[in-house]
Each structure stands twice: as structure tokens, then as C-alpha cells.
Motif scaffolding. Structure first.
Motif, PDB file in Angstrom:
ATOM      1  N   PRO A 183       3.987  50.655  -4.293  1.00 10.96           N
ATOM      2  CA  PRO A 183       4.828  51.094  -5.494  1.00 10.96           C
ATOM      3  C   PRO A 183       4.139  52.184  -6.021  1.00 10.96           C
ATOM      4  O   PRO A 183       4.894  53.054  -7.141  1.00 10.96           O
ATOM      5  CB  PRO A 183       4.356  49.787  -6.454  1.00 10.96           C
ATOM      6  N   THR A 184       2.766  52.725  -5.976  1.00 16.78           N
ATOM      7  CA  THR A 184       2.186  53.839  -6.449  1.00 16.78           C
ATOM      8  C   THR A 184       1.910  54.870  -5.412  1.00 16.78           C
ATOM      9  O   THR A 184       1.793  54.502  -4.241  1.00 16.78           O
ATOM     10  CB  THR A 184       0.974  53.544  -7.169  1.00 16.78           C
ATOM     11  N   PRO A 185       1.600  56.157  -5.602  1.00 12.08           N
ATOM     12  CA  PRO A 185       1.376  57.182  -4.877  1.00 12.08           C
ATOM     13  C   PRO A 185      -0.057  56.968  -4.126  1.00 12.08           C
ATOM     14  O   PRO A 185      -0.144  57.123  -2.956  1.00 12.08           O
ATOM     15  CB  PRO A 185       1.315  58.495  -5.777  1.00 12.08           C
ATOM     16  N   GLU A 186      -0.909  56.386  -4.927  1.00 12.77           N
ATOM     17  CA  GLU A 186      -2.054  55.860  -4.358  1.00 12.77           C
ATOM     18  C   GLU A 186      -1.930  54.796  -3.200  1.00 12.77           C
ATOM     19  O   GLU A 186      -2.844  54.881  -2.153  1.00 12.77           O
ATOM     20  CB  GLU A 186      -3.117  55.332  -5.256  1.00 12.77           C
ATOM     21  N   ASP A 187      -1.247  53.889  -3.248  1.00 14.06           N
ATOM     22  CA  ASP A 187      -0.743  52.705  -2.331  1.00 14.06           C
ATOM     23  C   ASP A 187      -0.078  53.570  -1.029  1.00 14.06           C
ATOM     24  O   ASP A 187      -0.612  53.009   0.011  1.00 14.06           O
ATOM     25  CB  ASP A 187       0.148  51.918  -2.869  1.00 14.06           C
ATOM     26  N   LEU A 188       0.650  54.550  -1.107  1.00 10.84           N
ATOM     27  CA  LEU A 188       1.258  55.000   0.106  1.00 10.84           C
ATOM     28  C   LEU A 188       0.355  55.975   0.703  1.00 10.84           C
ATOM     29  O   LEU A 188       0.155  56.011   1.978  1.00 10.84           O
ATOM     30  CB  LEU A 188       2.324  56.064  -0.400  1.00 10.84           C
ATOM     31  N   LEU A 189      -0.914  56.436   0.056  1.00 12.15           N
ATOM     32  CA  LEU A 189      -2.003  57.316   0.885  1.00 12.15           C
ATOM     33  C   LEU A 189      -2.789  56.325   1.486  1.00 12.15           C
ATOM     34  O   LEU A 189      -3.544  56.850   2.105  1.00 12.15           O
ATOM     35  CB  LEU A 189      -2.599  58.128  -0.401  1.00 12.15           C
ATOM     36  N   THR A 190      -2.791  55.033   1.044  1.00 11.30           N
ATOM     37  CA  THR A 190      -3.807  54.315   1.777  1.00 11.30           C
ATOM     38  C   THR A 190      -3.365  53.713   3.176  1.00 11.30           C
ATOM     39  O   THR A 190      -4.097  53.029   3.817  1.00 11.30           O
ATOM     40  CB  THR A 190      -4.158  52.867   0.745  1.00 11.30           C
ATOM     41  N   VAL A 191      -1.887  53.898   3.543  1.00 10.32           N
ATOM     42  CA  VAL A 191      -1.244  53.224   4.574  1.00 10.32           C
ATOM     43  C   VAL A 191      -1.200  54.371   5.677  1.00 10.32           C
ATOM     44  O   VAL A 191      -0.802  55.461   5.437  1.00 10.32           O
ATOM     45  CB  VAL A 191       0.054  52.701   4.094  1.00 10.32           C
ATOM     46  N   SER A 192      -1.359  54.259   6.890  1.00 15.37           N
ATOM     47  CA  SER A 192      -1.050  55.255   8.128  1.00 15.37           C
ATOM     48  C   SER A 192       0.108  55.681   8.182  1.00 15.37           C
ATOM     49  O   SER A 192       1.235  54.556   7.886  1.00 15.37           O
ATOM     50  CB  SER A 192      -1.672  54.754   9.093  1.00 15.37           C
ATOM     51  N   THR A 193       0.479  56.777   8.630  1.00 19.68           N
ATOM     52  CA  THR A 193       1.891  57.157   8.911  1.00 19.68           C
ATOM     53  C   THR A 193       2.545  56.349   9.805  1.00 19.68           C
ATOM     54  O   THR A 193       3.695  55.954   9.724  1.00 19.68           O
ATOM     55  CB  THR A 193       1.775  58.772   9.369  1.00 19.68           C
ATOM     56  N   ARG A 194       1.934  55.952  10.938  1.00 21.66           N
ATOM     57  CA  ARG A 194       2.279  55.242  11.903  1.00 21.66           C
ATOM     58  C   ARG A 194       2.873  53.883  11.514  1.00 21.66           C
ATOM     59  O   ARG A 194       3.998  53.469  11.424  1.00 21.66           O
ATOM     60  CB  ARG A 194       1.573  54.838  13.152  1.00 21.66           C
ATOM     61  N   LYS A 195       2.043  53.265  10.435  1.00 20.18           N
ATOM     62  CA  LYS A 195       2.697  51.750   9.731  1.00 20.18           C
ATOM     63  C   LYS A 195       3.650  52.090   9.085  1.00 20.18           C
ATOM     64  O   LYS A 195       4.617  51.203   8.707  1.00 20.18           O
ATOM     65  CB  LYS A 195       1.419  51.223   9.263  1.00 20.18           C
ATOM     66  N   LEU A 196       3.541  53.062   8.257  1.00 20.82           N
ATOM     67  CA  LEU A 196       4.694  53.403   7.304  1.00 20.82           C
ATOM     68  C   LEU A 196       6.196  53.818   8.039  1.00 20.82           C
ATOM     69  O   LEU A 196       7.308  53.332   7.503  1.00 20.82           O
ATOM     70  CB  LEU A 196       4.380  54.647   6.367  1.00 20.82           C
ATOM     71  N   SER A 197       5.797  54.326   9.133  1.00 19.44           N
ATOM     72  CA  SER A 197       7.065  54.709   9.891  1.00 19.44           C
ATOM     73  C   SER A 197       7.681  53.256  10.661  1.00 19.44           C
ATOM     74  O   SER A 197       8.888  53.368  10.639  1.00 19.44           O
ATOM     75  CB  SER A 197       6.783  55.608  11.349  1.00 19.44           C
ATOM     76  N   ASN A 198       6.808  52.449  11.040  1.00 23.86           N
ATOM     77  CA  ASN A 198       7.360  51.280  11.583  1.00 23.86           C
ATOM     78  C   ASN A 198       8.027  50.593  10.440  1.00 23.86           C
ATOM     79  O   ASN A 198       9.337  49.813  10.800  1.00 23.86           O
ATOM     80  CB  ASN A 198       6.160  50.276  12.222  1.00 23.86           C
ATOM     81  N   LEU A 199       7.666  50.575   9.278  1.00 22.83           N
ATOM     82  CA  LEU A 199       8.144  49.902   8.180  1.00 22.83           C
ATOM     83  C   LEU A 199       9.513  50.487   7.972  1.00 22.83           C
ATOM     84  O   LEU A 199      10.723  49.940   7.519  1.00 22.83           O
ATOM     85  CB  LEU A 199       7.418  49.848   6.926  1.00 22.83           C
ATOM     86  N   LEU A 200       9.580  51.697   7.924  1.00 25.27           N
ATOM     87  CA  LEU A 200      11.140  52.403   7.516  1.00 25.27           C
ATOM     88  C   LEU A 200      12.127  52.183   8.647  1.00 25.27           C
ATOM     89  O   LEU A 200      13.102  51.993   8.356  1.00 25.27           O
ATOM     90  CB  LEU A 200      10.507  53.987   7.270  1.00 25.27           C
ATOM     91  N   GLU A 201      11.455  52.313   9.821  1.00 22.75           N
ATOM     92  CA  GLU A 201      12.529  52.214  11.074  1.00 22.75           C
ATOM     93  C   GLU A 201      13.117  50.678  11.061  1.00 22.75           C
ATOM     94  O   GLU A 201      14.162  50.559  11.058  1.00 22.75           O
ATOM     95  CB  GLU A 201      11.587  52.444  12.264  1.00 22.75           C
ATOM     96  N   LYS A 202      12.395  49.700  10.739  1.00 17.57           N
ATOM     97  CA  LYS A 202      12.650  48.504  10.759  1.00 17.57           C
ATOM     98  C   LYS A 202      13.736  48.053   9.739  1.00 17.57           C
ATOM     99  O   LYS A 202      14.745  47.632   9.756  1.00 17.57           O
ATOM    100  CB  LYS A 202      11.642  47.481  10.548  1.00 17.57           C
ATOM    101  N   THR A 203      13.184  48.525   8.255  1.00 19.44           N
ATOM    102  CA  THR A 203      14.161  48.198   7.295  1.00 19.44           C
ATOM    103  C   THR A 203      15.413  48.903   7.337  1.00 19.44           C
ATOM    104  O   THR A 203      16.468  48.538   6.673  1.00 19.44           O
ATOM    105  CB  THR A 203      13.432  48.373   6.035  1.00 19.44           C
TER     106      THR A 203
END
Length: 404
Positions: A183-203
Motif C-alpha cells: 500500500p505504500t511506496p516503501e512497501d513497493l520498494l521492498t519487493v523484487s521486480t520479478r515478484k511484482l511482475s508475477n503478481l501483475l501478470e496473474k491478476t
């Protein structure tokens, strides 16, 4: 013939019984909003020698407090008319000026029954009552969900103001999933680009991926949002998103129930352009028995879509607005339906475009379409037939211009 007027309140009701000459048989009585209270009223009728078939009972549709006493008396075999409080207010001004108390009100309602100067709600069909309850409940859930969205936006404006431009719909499925986990910028910066990409692709079912993930992380890295108390902001956003998803599931279940009930009525209301099952259920349940309106303009007034003229002394306002009296639920549904029909029905769309071409504001034009749509609804329900592309001649007339 005898007439009984009941003034409805939360805890206690007041009742007056009059004869055909308009004379009260005795002083009004007060009875509790309970089974024992209603039995007290029945004892009064028995003491007066008033039979079921020789008595007409009237009451106002005051909030929801009238439903219990209405249901009880209906089960006892009485004929009951439920009137709009606006009607009794108009009668009160004519009959007894500047009076307002429970005893006077019950007497006036009885007199309205005697003169027959009313249009009553016919609630003989249980399905209509069920539709009204569920439709109003749905509107409440939708409004609550809207409040949650506004609060999320307010929080994001503080902690992550750039987020609004990252998704076409802040409350789409993919965006909500991102907000619930990061929910916050700090939270987004803690996750890897790969993991975030997988979440976006799935949803997003493959529509979004690495490019959007990099965009999110870049926006988070350069965010101008507040960095203090971020745990509090994150906690609120997560809970609000969770609450929204729960409410949306409830609304989906409700709409399925409403659709099923609407089909049981066999109404042609959904054949009218701009009116689906949800809006159709609201309109049908709020109107009740269409035959209590003897003309389309009465339905327009009941929906609060009639024109209100501003006048003081020799001054008469040139900008006319709708009165907003009557049922707010019905007005809201017809307004939403008109907003759709103005662009999907050839006749109403032509009417809308003609008003816009004359320089009328969008809301003014939608208001006029709403009035014309009321006329169509009146014809369809009165004649119990499906909507036709070419409306009957009686509803082809110029509607006054007004705004919301």
C-alpha cells in the motif's frame, strides 16, 4: 362505512375512528408498536361494533415503522391504505391550519380516507416489498463502498500521490491487489521486480507484467508522499481494500437475488432502454402499484422530478430546478437510467442531443430525459406491455427543462 386514521411513530401510534359524516366516534387512542398494542386497537373496533368489511384504515408511510402494524392488520383481514406524508401535509393545510399533533394527525388521516383524496401504496404482493428492501439495502452497500474508495484516495494523496496515474482504474482488480499487499511506496520498494511482475501478470491475466512493475517501482522511488507514520497509512489502506472487496461480494450476491425476484414479477420494466435488473427493481418496488397514479405527471412528482419555480414578489427565477420531493430512491434510479438511455435509445438520444444543441447543460438535458423516461415508465407499467422503439403519441410531448 367507518374510517380509521393511524398516525405512525417509532414506539406508539395514535388512532382515530370517524363515521361517514366525519364525526369522531370517541377521542383518539394511543397504542404501542407491538402485538399487544395492535390487540388494543382491535378491542376498540370490537367495542365500537366496527366490522372488517365496514372499515377503511389509513396510515402514512413514515420511515419503516408502519410496516409491522400494516402487516398485522392485513393478516386480520382489514382494508388498509398507505399514503405518502406529502398528501396528508397538503390536506392538513387545507383542513386545519397550523396544527400539528398526533391526535389531529390521526383525525386528518381518517378524513383523507373518508374523502378519498389520496393515492395509496398497494403492497399486496410480497415480492414488491422484498424487492424494495433488498434494493434499498443494495444502495446502502454501494454508498458504503463508495465511502471506502474516497477514504483510500484521500490516504493515497498523502502517502503515494503518484499512484493515481499508474492505473486506469485505481479500484480495478489488479490495482486493488497491489494496494492490499504493497500500500505504500516503501512497501513497493521492498519487493523484487520479478515478484511484482508475477503478481501483475496473474491478476491482470497477462495484460500487465515487467514493464508495469518497473513503472510502479520507479514511481515509488521518486514519490513525494509523506514518509512518517507510514505503518498507520498502510494499515488503513489494507483494511479499506479488504472491506471494499467484501462489500463488492455482498453486492454481487444481492444483485443475483434481486434479479431472481424481479423475474418473478413478470414486469416489462427492463425492456425500457437504460433500465437493467438492478434499476428496474428499484423503480418497480418504489412505485408499487402504478394504478395509484392517474397521470404520468403524478409519477414525475412522486419521483421529485417535477419543476420547482423560484419566485419572490415580482421576481421569477429563470433557472428551474427539480423539486426533489417524493422518493429519493426512485429519483436516483430514474436519473441513472436516463443517463444511460440518453446515449443508447435512438428516441431519447435524439431528444438529449436536441437539448444540447440548444445550449442546455448536460445535467439540464438529463433532467429533461428523466422526465420523459418517467412518462415511458408510466405507459409501460400501466398498459403492461414491453417497450417499443416508437413511443405512444400520448407521451410525445415537450418536457420542461430542469436541473438536478
Amino acid at each position: 362505512m367507518f374510517y380509521c386514521g393511524i398516525d405512525i411513530a417509532k414506539y406508539k401510534h395514535e388512532a382515530t375512528v370517524i363515521d361517514e359524516a366525519g364525526t369522531a366516534l370517541l377521542d383518539s387512542i394511543s397504542f404501542a408498536n407491538s402485538k399487544e398494542g395492535c390487540e388494543k386497537l382491535l378491542a376498540l373496533f370490537e367495542r365500537l361494533g366496527v366490522s372488517n368489511d365496514g372499515l377503511l384504515i389509513g396510515m402514512e408511510a413514515t420511515g419503516h415503522y408502519w410496516l409491522s402494524v400494516y402487516g398485522y392488520l392485513l393478516e386480520q383481514g382489514f382494508e388498509i391504505k398507505v399514503i405518502n406524508p406529502i398528501q396528508s401535509e397538503a390536506f392538513r393545510k387545507m383542513y386545519i391550519r397550523q396544527t400539528k399533533n398526533d391526535r389531529k394527525d390521526s383525525f386528518i388521516i381518517a378524513q383523507i380516507m373518508r374523502f378519498g383524496q389520496f393515492s395509496a401504496t398497494n403492497l399486496s404482493e410480497e415480492t414488491i416489498v422484498a424487492l424494495r428492501q433488498l434494493s434499498r439495502y443494495r444502495l446502502a452497500l454501494v454508498d458504503t463502498c463508495g465511502d471506502c474508495k474516497r477514504r483510500v484516495i484521500a490516504l493515497l494523496d498523502q502517502v503515494f500521490p503518484e499512484y493515481d496515474a499508474l492505473f486506469s482504474d485505481t479500484f480495478g482488480v489488479t490495482s486493488k491487489e497491489v494496494l492490499s499487499q504493497y500500500p505504500t511506496p516503501e512497501d513497493l520498494l521492498t519487493v523484487s521486480t520479478r515478484k511484482l511482475s508475477n503478481l501483475l501478470e496473474k491478476t491482470s491475466h497477462g495484460r500487465l507484467g515487467k514493464e508495469k512493475a518497473e513503472q510502479l517501482k520507479a514511481a515509488a522511488a521518486n514519490s513525494f508522499g509523506v514518509s512518517f507514520a507510514r505503518d498507520a497509512f498502510a494499515f488503513q489502506i489494507r483494511q479499506l481494500v479488504e472491506q471494499m472487496e467484501f462489500l463488492e461480494r455482498q453486492v454481487t450476491e444481492l444483485e443475483a437475488q434481486i434479479s431472481s425476484l424481479l423475474k418473478q414479477t413478470g414486469s416489462y420494466i427492463t425492456t425500457i432502454p437504460g433500465i437493467g435488473d438492478t434499476l428496474g427493481a428499484i423503480i418497480l418496488s418504489e412505485i408499487g402499484d402504478i394504478h395509484r397514479f392517474n397521470a404520468p405527471n403524478k409519477l414525475v412528482a412522486f419521483a421529485g422530478l417535477d419543476v420547482r419555480v423560484t419566485q419572490s414578489g415580482e421576481f421569477t427565477g429563470t433557472r428551474q430546478k427539480i423539486s426533489k420531493r417524493g422518493s429519493p430512491y426512485l429519483r436516483r434510479a430514474i436519473w441513472l437510467a436516463a443517463s444511460r438511455a440518453a446515449f443508447c435509445d435512438p428516441i431519447l438520444s435524439e431528444y438529449y442531443q436536441s437539448l444540447r444543441a440548444r445550449g442546455k447543460h448536460h445535467l439540464t438535458a438529463i433532467g429533461a430525459v428523466s422526465r420523459k423516461l418517467c412518462n415511458i415508465i408510466f405507459a409501460i407499467l400501466s398498459e403492461d406491455r414491453p417497450y417499443e422503439a416508437i413511443p405512444p403519441k400520448e407521451i410525445r410531448h415537450h418536457s420542461a427543462d430542469f436541473t438536478m
